[in-house]
Structures are given as C-alpha cells and as structure tokens.
Design an enzyme around this catalytic site. Sequence first.
Site, PDB file in Angstrom:
ATOM      1  N   ASP A  37       0.837  -1.197   0.000  1.00  0.00           N
ATOM      2  CA  ASP A  37       0.000   0.000   0.000  1.00  0.00           C
ATOM      3  C   ASP A  37       0.870   1.244   0.000  1.00  0.00           C
ATOM      4  O   ASP A  37       2.022   1.206   0.433  1.00  0.00           O
ATOM      5  CB  ASP A  37      -0.944   0.027   1.204  1.00  0.00           C
ATOM      6  CG  ASP A  37      -0.198   0.159   2.505  1.00  0.00           C
ATOM      7  OD1 ASP A  37      -0.591   0.994   3.344  1.00  0.00           O
ATOM      8  OD2 ASP A  37       0.797  -0.577   2.683  1.00  0.00           O
ATOM      9  N   GLU A  38       0.312   2.318  -0.464  1.00  0.00           N
ATOM     10  CA  GLU A  38       0.952   3.632  -0.424  1.00  0.00           C
ATOM     11  C   GLU A  38       2.376   3.626  -0.951  1.00  0.00           C
ATOM     12  O   GLU A  38       3.298   4.132  -0.300  1.00  0.00           O
ATOM     13  CB  GLU A  38       0.899   4.194   0.998  1.00  0.00           C
ATOM     14  CG  GLU A  38      -0.536   4.490   1.439  1.00  0.00           C
ATOM     15  CD  GLU A  38      -0.616   5.219   2.765  1.00  0.00           C
ATOM     16  OE1 GLU A  38      -1.493   6.089   2.889  1.00  0.00           O
ATOM     17  OE2 GLU A  38       0.191   4.925   3.671  1.00  0.00           O
ATOM     18  N   VAL A  39       2.548   3.026  -2.123  1.00  0.00           N
ATOM     19  CA  VAL A  39       3.838   3.176  -2.803  1.00  0.00           C
ATOM     20  C   VAL A  39       3.908   4.624  -3.275  1.00  0.00           C
ATOM     21  O   VAL A  39       3.066   5.073  -4.041  1.00  0.00           O
ATOM     22  CB  VAL A  39       3.943   2.214  -3.995  1.00  0.00           C
ATOM     23  CG1 VAL A  39       5.211   2.489  -4.795  1.00  0.00           C
ATOM     24  CG2 VAL A  39       3.908   0.772  -3.506  1.00  0.00           C
ATOM     25  N   ASP A  87      -4.237  -1.240  -3.090  1.00  0.00           N
ATOM     26  CA  ASP A  87      -3.454  -0.343  -3.943  1.00  0.00           C
ATOM     27  C   ASP A  87      -2.707  -1.106  -5.033  1.00  0.00           C
ATOM     28  O   ASP A  87      -2.492  -0.577  -6.125  1.00  0.00           O
ATOM     29  CB  ASP A  87      -2.398   0.431  -3.141  1.00  0.00           C
ATOM     30  CG  ASP A  87      -2.900   0.922  -1.811  1.00  0.00           C
ATOM     31  OD1 ASP A  87      -3.619   0.180  -1.116  1.00  0.00           O
ATOM     32  OD2 ASP A  87      -2.553   2.060  -1.457  1.00  0.00           O
TER      33      ASP A  87
END
Lengths: 561, 561
Positions: free
Chosen positions: A320-322, A370
């Site tokens: 998540d949240e790359v 994501d």
Amino acid sequence: MATKNGGFVALLLLLSFLLSSPLPARCDAPLPVNVWPKPTSMSWAEPHMAVRVSSSFHVVAPSGNAHLLSAARRYAALLLAERYRPLVTPAVNVTAGGAGAGAGAAGRGAELGYLTLAVSDLHAPLQHGVDESYALEILPAGAAATVTAATAWGAMRGLETFSQLAWWCGRERAVLVAAGVRIEDRPLYPHRGLMLDTGRTYFPVADILRTIDAMAANKMNVFHWHITDSQSFPLELPSEPALAEKGSYGDGMRYTVDDLVSCAGEFWLPDASDWPSRLAAEPGAGQLNPLEPKTYQVMSNVINDVTSLFPDGFYHAGADEVTPGCWNADPSIQRYLARGGTLSRLLEKFVGAAHPLIVSRNRTAVYWEDVLLDQAVNVTASAIPPETTILQTWNNGGNNTRLIVRAGYRAIVSSASFYYLDCGHGDFAGNDSAYDDPRSDYGTSGGSWCGPYKTWQRVYDYDVAGGLTAEEARLVVGGEVAMWTEQVDAAVLDGRVWPRASAMAEALWSGNRDATGRKRYAEATDRLTDWRHRMVGRGVRAEPIQPLWCRNRPGMCNLVR
Amino acid sequence: MATKNGGFVALLLLLSFLLSSPLPARCDAPLPVNVWPKPTSMSWAEPHMAVRVSSSFHVVAPSGNAHLLSAARRYAALLLAERYRPLVTPAVNVTAGGAGAGAGAAGRGAELGYLTLAVSDLHAPLQHGVDESYALEILPAGAAATVTAATAWGAMRGLETFSQLAWWCGRERAVLVAAGVRIEDRPLYPHRGLMLDTGRTYFPVADILRTIDAMAANKMNVFHWHITDSQSFPLELPSEPALAEKGSYGDGMRYTVDDLVSCAGEFWLPDASDWPSRLAAEPGAGQLNPLEPKTYQVMSNVINDVTSLFPDGFYHAGADEVTPGCWNADPSIQRYLARGGTLSRLLEKFVGAAHPLIVSRNRTAVYWEDVLLDQAVNVTASAIPPETTILQTWNNGGNNTRLIVRAGYRAIVSSASFYYLDCGHGDFAGNDSAYDDPRSDYGTSGGSWCGPYKTWQRVYDYDVAGGLTAEEARLVVGGEVAMWTEQVDAAVLDGRVWPRASAMAEALWSGNRDATGRKRYAEATDRLTDWRHRMVGRGVRAEPIQPLWCRNRPGMCNLVR
C-alpha cells in the site's frame, strides 16, 4: 405442593420434587441473558430458569486435541472465577435446579456439574474457512449441558457462549447459568479480524496476548499482525538479524524468533504545499528499491523465515501507499525511468518476484488494494493471480470492494471510513500551524485524514458487501478493523480497540439486522453496554458507550424513542 | 590537572579535586533536561553537569506547615523511587560530584544529600491568587540545592520541578540530578484547572486522586468537581440524604460525607426533527422548578452542606443549558407564564435566591456563561454582581470571553472548540440512523456536537485572552479543560485527559510562546513526548502523541521541517 398421598409415595414425590422440580430462588439475572456476538438463533424457555454451577464444575472434552483440552480447562476455570455481576440487577424469579453433580444440600437443589463437548472432526486444522458452527443446549433444570460442533474450533465458540450465559448471584453466593437454553450458531463471514500495527509502536507481548484473548471472546478469528513498517522492524529473523538489530526501537522492543531502500532517512515532505512531491505518506520515508539485487535476497530470507515462524495460510505482502516521489528521487530508478521504465513496472518487478515465493511456501498472498487499484502505481493481474491472491480494501468504501470482486479477487474489507480505529485523533506531525487558529474548528477534520472518529454504531452498521450482487458478495471473505498506532500504545490500546471491534465482530458473525431485515443497532446498544462491562471485568479496559443512567432506562437515551 | 607543587599541596589539591571538581562519568542524560510546564526562566551551566543523589536524600523543610512537611517527604521518596529512564539516551559526558552527604567511595565523587526549602510566608492559605512562584538553584557540583518561595504552595511547585530534573542512570545505578541549574518560575494565570464530571459517570475515589496527583505534577491548581448532574447525584449530604439514596448510581457509587423538578423522567427529545422542542440538551431530562418552595429548602441545605464540606473559595452554581422546553412543559410554569412571567425572570428568581446564600457563606459564585449570555434564558447583572461572580465560558470561543469581561466579570475560559476533552467521539444517543450510511463520513462531525477531537496542539495553541485588550485581559483569571464523561469512565480516563491537559497547563503556567513571541508548539512536541513518558512511568496511562521513531529524529516528524 403438598400432597395427601401415602407416606412412601409422598416421600417419592418429595424426592422427585427436590431433584427435578426447581426450587424457587430470587436472584439477579441479566435481562436478557446477553451473548455477544448475538447468536444466529437462541431460545431461553419461559419462565426463565437458571441452575447453579457446581464448585467442581468441569468441561468434558474428547481427548486427542490438545487445544481443545486446554480450552476446556480454561473455560471451566473462567466459569468459576469470573463472578460476573451484570449492570442491570432486577430481582426476578429464577428457579434453580440441576443435575450432573448429585443433589446439593436440602433446599438448594441440584447443580450443574459438567458441560460435555461433542466434536465430529477433532483434527480439522485451523485455517481460513474452517467450520466454526456449534449448537449449545442446557436442558431445563440443568439436567445436562452439551456443546456439539463439527470441529474443535466450533466447540471453542460454544464454550465462549456458554461462559456468557453464566453470572454471579450474590444472594446465593453462587455462579448461575441459564437453563432451558438452546442455541445454534455459525458465522456469516469466515474472516473476522483485527489488524494491529507494531511497526509504528512497539507493544509488549502481554498486551498483544490480552488483545488476542479479547478477540477470541468476541469470536473474531484473524489477528492481522502488521509487524513492521518504515518506522521500526521489531521482528528477529534468523536469516536477517540486522533488520531487528538496526530496525527495532531497542533491545527490549523486539519480537524474537529472532541498501536496499530508496529515500531512506530523507525528510518525508520536502514541500508542505506540494503534496504530490512527498517522499512518503507520513513521516518515515523509505521504500524498497526493486532494482537492487540485494532486495530480493532479503525479501526471500524474510519470506522463508516468516513462513517458518507462522503456519497460517495467509501471508500479507503489503504494497500500500507506494509513493512515487520516493522512487522518483532515487538515481538508479531515475535512470531506469529514463530508459523507458515505469513505476508500475517497477512495482510489478518486485511483486512478480515476491508472489511466486509466497505461493511456493503454500500461502495465499494478501495485498492492500493499492497493488491493483492505485492510480499511479499498480500491477497487472498476471502478477497477482486471483487463485492465490486476496486484496484488502481501505479506500473509497464499497466502491473499491466492488472493483476488487468484479476483477475476480476475494476481498477483506477494511474501509477506512468505517473500520479504521485510529481515525479522529488529529495527525501526529509536529510543527503544524493549522492547529493555531482561534476560530471554531467545528465541522473540520481536526487534522485526521480519515476523521471523524468511527463510533461503534458506525462500525456496526457497515455492510461489507453492501451494494454488491449476490454473486459478487460471495467473494467478500470478511473484514478487519485496523488499529494503526502512530498515536496509540499499550497505555490506551484497549479503549481504542474495544468495544468498537466488538461491533464489527457481531456484524460479521451474525449480522447487523434483525429477523425482519432491519438494522438492529438500537437493540444492540444495551447488549453492547453489557458486553463491554463484562470485558472490563475480564481485564480489558474498553471504552464505555453510554452513561450508566441509560442502561437502567431502556430507550430513554435514544435519539428517537 | 596534575601539578608540580610539593606533596602536601599536591595532596590538598588532590583532595579538593576529589571533593569539588566533578569526576567525569559517562551516563545517559535527557537532552535537554525536561521540565513540564517549561519554567519561566531556566539555565543549565555548560558543560552540563549532574550530581548523584544520595541514598539518604531528604528534603529539609521548615516546620509549621503540615502540608509542606508532607510534600517534603513525598518528593524525597519520589526522587529515590521513580527511576525515570528517559526515552532519548545518548551517551554524554556528565560530570558527577556533589556535597551535602560527604564524599562517597573513592572515585565516585560526592553526592547531593538534601534539598533545602526556604519559605517567606509559611502560613499563607491556599486560595485563588496565592503566590505560587519559586526559585530553584542547584549549585555546580551539587554543593547545595535550594528552593526559595514566598509560600508553601510555591515551594511545592519547586519540589515538582526538582523531581523532573532527576533521572535514573543505569550505568551508574544511581539517581542523578542536573547540577549548575538556576530556575525562576511563576504562573501567568492564577486559575489552571481540570473539570471532571462525576454526574454522568461515577469515578472511584482512587481514580480521582490519581488525577489530582497528575494535575499537581503539571502545576495545575484547580480541580473543578462537577459532582452531580441530571443523570446522578452521588454526593452524600447530611441534610438531604435522599438525594444520594435515590440519585446515585448505587451504594458503591457515592461520595460520602457524607417535588422539586420539572419534566423529571420525561423522554428528552419528543421530536427528533424539532430540536427547539427538546426537554433537555441530552438524555436525562429534569430541571429544578423555581416556583416550588421546596426547591429553595433543598438548595439551601445543599449550599450549606457543600460549603461545610469544601473550604475552597469558589462555589460553582451551574446554570448552563437551561432548556426552555422543559419549563414550558410544566403546568405550574405555564400558569406563571400566562400571568406574564418569563423564563428569564424565572431563572432570576432562582439565581437571585442562590447567589446571596453563596455569598453569605463567604464564597465567590461561579456560573457557566449561559446565565448571562444565553439568548433565551438569562439573568440581569443585578442578580450576579461582578464582585462576587465569575463566569466560565464554553461557547463561541473568544467572542464570549470578550462579552463577559466587557460586562465587567472575571472569566474562566473553557471554550469547547479548544478545551472540551470529550469532543470527537460521536454522541452517545442510541437508535441514531445517521451512522447507518454507506457513504464516506470524511469532513463530517461524526456525531459529536463539538467535534473534532481537540489535539494537544489545538489545546496548546489556544490563547485564553486572545483578541482582548490588555485591560480586558486582566479579567481573565485562567482556564479549565473539561472532561465530560457521557462516554468516559475509569477504564479510559487517563488517556482522555493526558497529556492534553498538560498542554493547557503549560500554556497557562508559562505560556505557549518563545522569547520572540512566536508560538512554540513545534519545540514543545518532543518535550511533551518526554513528559508524557514520565507520567506513564508515574502510573498515568496518558495517550502518546507521536511514534517513538520521532523522538530520536528531531524535526523528522514535522509537517514543515
């Protein structure tokens, strides 16, 4: 009850009276007996009866399953030690009688001496989708008490329910348990979890175990251990000791067993007015660099060690949240991009290597949504085949759940607007002038990106499969409330998790609607107050949901009567 | 430091070296030494020195004030028992030496054996406005340590500061205290309080005492005990025993010492879509009826008993949220209104009777701002003369503070948008369909009328006299954070109060600005993390404000670096 029959018959009748017709006794009883989550179906014969629990009460379990034997001992001890005093203590006629331990002293009636467990498949392993159903029967007058289940795990659910049917009767100085009760119970969703983040904050093992115990009491079945994050790596791994040596918060803050990174150590937000240029979603920058060969060496070691340490069928591989800014700032990645690479292909390089490793260890990989749905950086379905992949949602409510299941993936639902337990306490970033404002802050987020705080009602009312067709809904395996811990540690953990996690626990076990299909949050309020009270007595410092005044005045604290 | 002088001189010099020149020792030191609230002025000579605290350390206090003697013993014990380990433990050269207990073992240097208290006016009573200033000096090498103060209460402030200059040095297995320190300290505002509501929820005495201890550690000086409310009356009063008998939550939920009411027992909100028609501001309806003669009998008894129980100079007489709907529903009041009466005159009848009684007991009456400022129901200034009245704000931020001081009243500031600690956790009313909404709730209040949750930065940055002229500001006596407890009990109390109350404590003690006049919330962050850590060690389960990761990386967790 006097009789004019002859002496012998009279004696017989008298004995039968003593043994089988419960003697009247006035005692406190929770009204109604409260089991949380509410069982799928439950009946308590009227007039309500209870039977005294013998001081030698024990649970009779089949031998052959060590976990079940341990649970049997644990619950027998709990029955006798808990001495739960309900909040509401009206005096009602509760008849007491019972069997299984012989007759008690004259005038006291018989007692319930044991509970029997009957299990069809004693060796069914604990895994996703295992049968957790059970039936519980306590005959009138406590003639017998039985839990029948397909597996040992269902039997344990039954034991928990049984424990919630008991209470302490001060007047009798005895533990009573409801009698004339029949329960059939099974969960709606196979995945009912709590995610705890020990990367942002270290939690002593004792606090984790207490949390897991509380989960079991709520019939939750998945502890999603978000062990590491950019702020700390507290897991001691044999093959990569340097990770915990250098990454943990300190010697006393590890979970023993026992060159790589882009933008490591950089300030996370170079320009507060330019959010897209950030290097991380929050303070603590650093992302693995998929161009670094050593990344794969470490990744492989981590996967091997962790799958050896934890036998569970699911392996959560994150993603998540790359943050594009972080990779974009890395010279090696800049060269890669200049050669025609993309960030998405870069992520796919990593995931494409991690996924087969996970599968080779016989695990199903779980990723945050994501990995598929992020606008900027995502992978193709070929890197994450649905057969070996589950996606966990957090953003955009039911919309993203729908996208996931329509793409053919199973979903674990953790929509932030409903299930993120950290929301609503501002943000932890310092030097933030936004709070220096003499105007009213009403109607603002108060700094929390996902604020406001999600009340138990908000959690309870959420339909994880809302808006899906029946076929789509089949791919929703369940949900998890998420306890992110940037601003939570052991001092406040219980109050942040409970009883809001209990709200999800019931919604995913037996649902949030009544028999007519209407949401039952109103009726759940007093039950949750009682259950929260019981959890506090069991050592969980759960938050209260209403003043005590409300519990004694049904309906008086409603918005609508 | 070797010398070529003769043997005797060399010996003298050597002795003087041992006795007065501190020996180098490497040990952990908090950087910088953290005192919360930050003192008005503090200097620590460089290079930073510390001296070991003798195992026989004691506080020398003048005799004649029992409270001061008690404090002296308490703090001496705390010094030796606390063993505070700072979060940040860099190894620095901290020289150790000292005096007051003779030289320790060779090579260990001397130790600080005692702290002396010097008080000018030993018998100054504890009351609003008493002198709380003090000076603290710990000479280099710990040759002496003294607290000098005008009153015993100032001396106690100095003792608390002294305790925060000490820490546990693991390597030396000793308590060290900073030496070469000079502090002068005094509060900006004389009224720095916490209001705790024990009407909505009962709190065991132990929890109240722990809270008061934490307040003292934060140099707060007013415990505003909101003892009763419509939900419960837990105070046992000799003259009105029925109040606690019938009004408390139960036998075990009272504070011992040891036909009257409109709309009592009515449902609070007859029509959820018609807020003005409500009978109460929240569940739990009932207001005293000023037309009932017995009201005054009970009121008089309550005032007499309470002023006998509590010697404090302020008496809080309430008067907030007088709900028109409740009085309007009362037949006797309807008749009164029909005869030309008004609700305001009705309130004035009550306040006009209560106020003189309070004043006759030598008290200053404190009312909530509503008594003067409420649009619908308010009294004239003649009923509440400014000389004997203080008003406490909660609504409309600094605007209402301004109205109050311009009307000539002193103000205690508790603006809800800054200082209400309960805001942001939804609302406790049940059967509320508003939470049953599949859409995102971002940017909504989440059910809390005063949401969002007020972060410590929000609390810290508030200027209680903001927007006032210097003359107007003179009437602001201070502020109180308010812990309303509809959804708070002992299980979660500490985390809701601390460290946010600490933020107000510093703002009202030494301010929220640096020497250049700029808000100093950024610099306060690590200090508050350290102070919170220390409070947890002292048994207060305060909430954390940042991940530990931040404390070791100054500035890295800021929004703006």
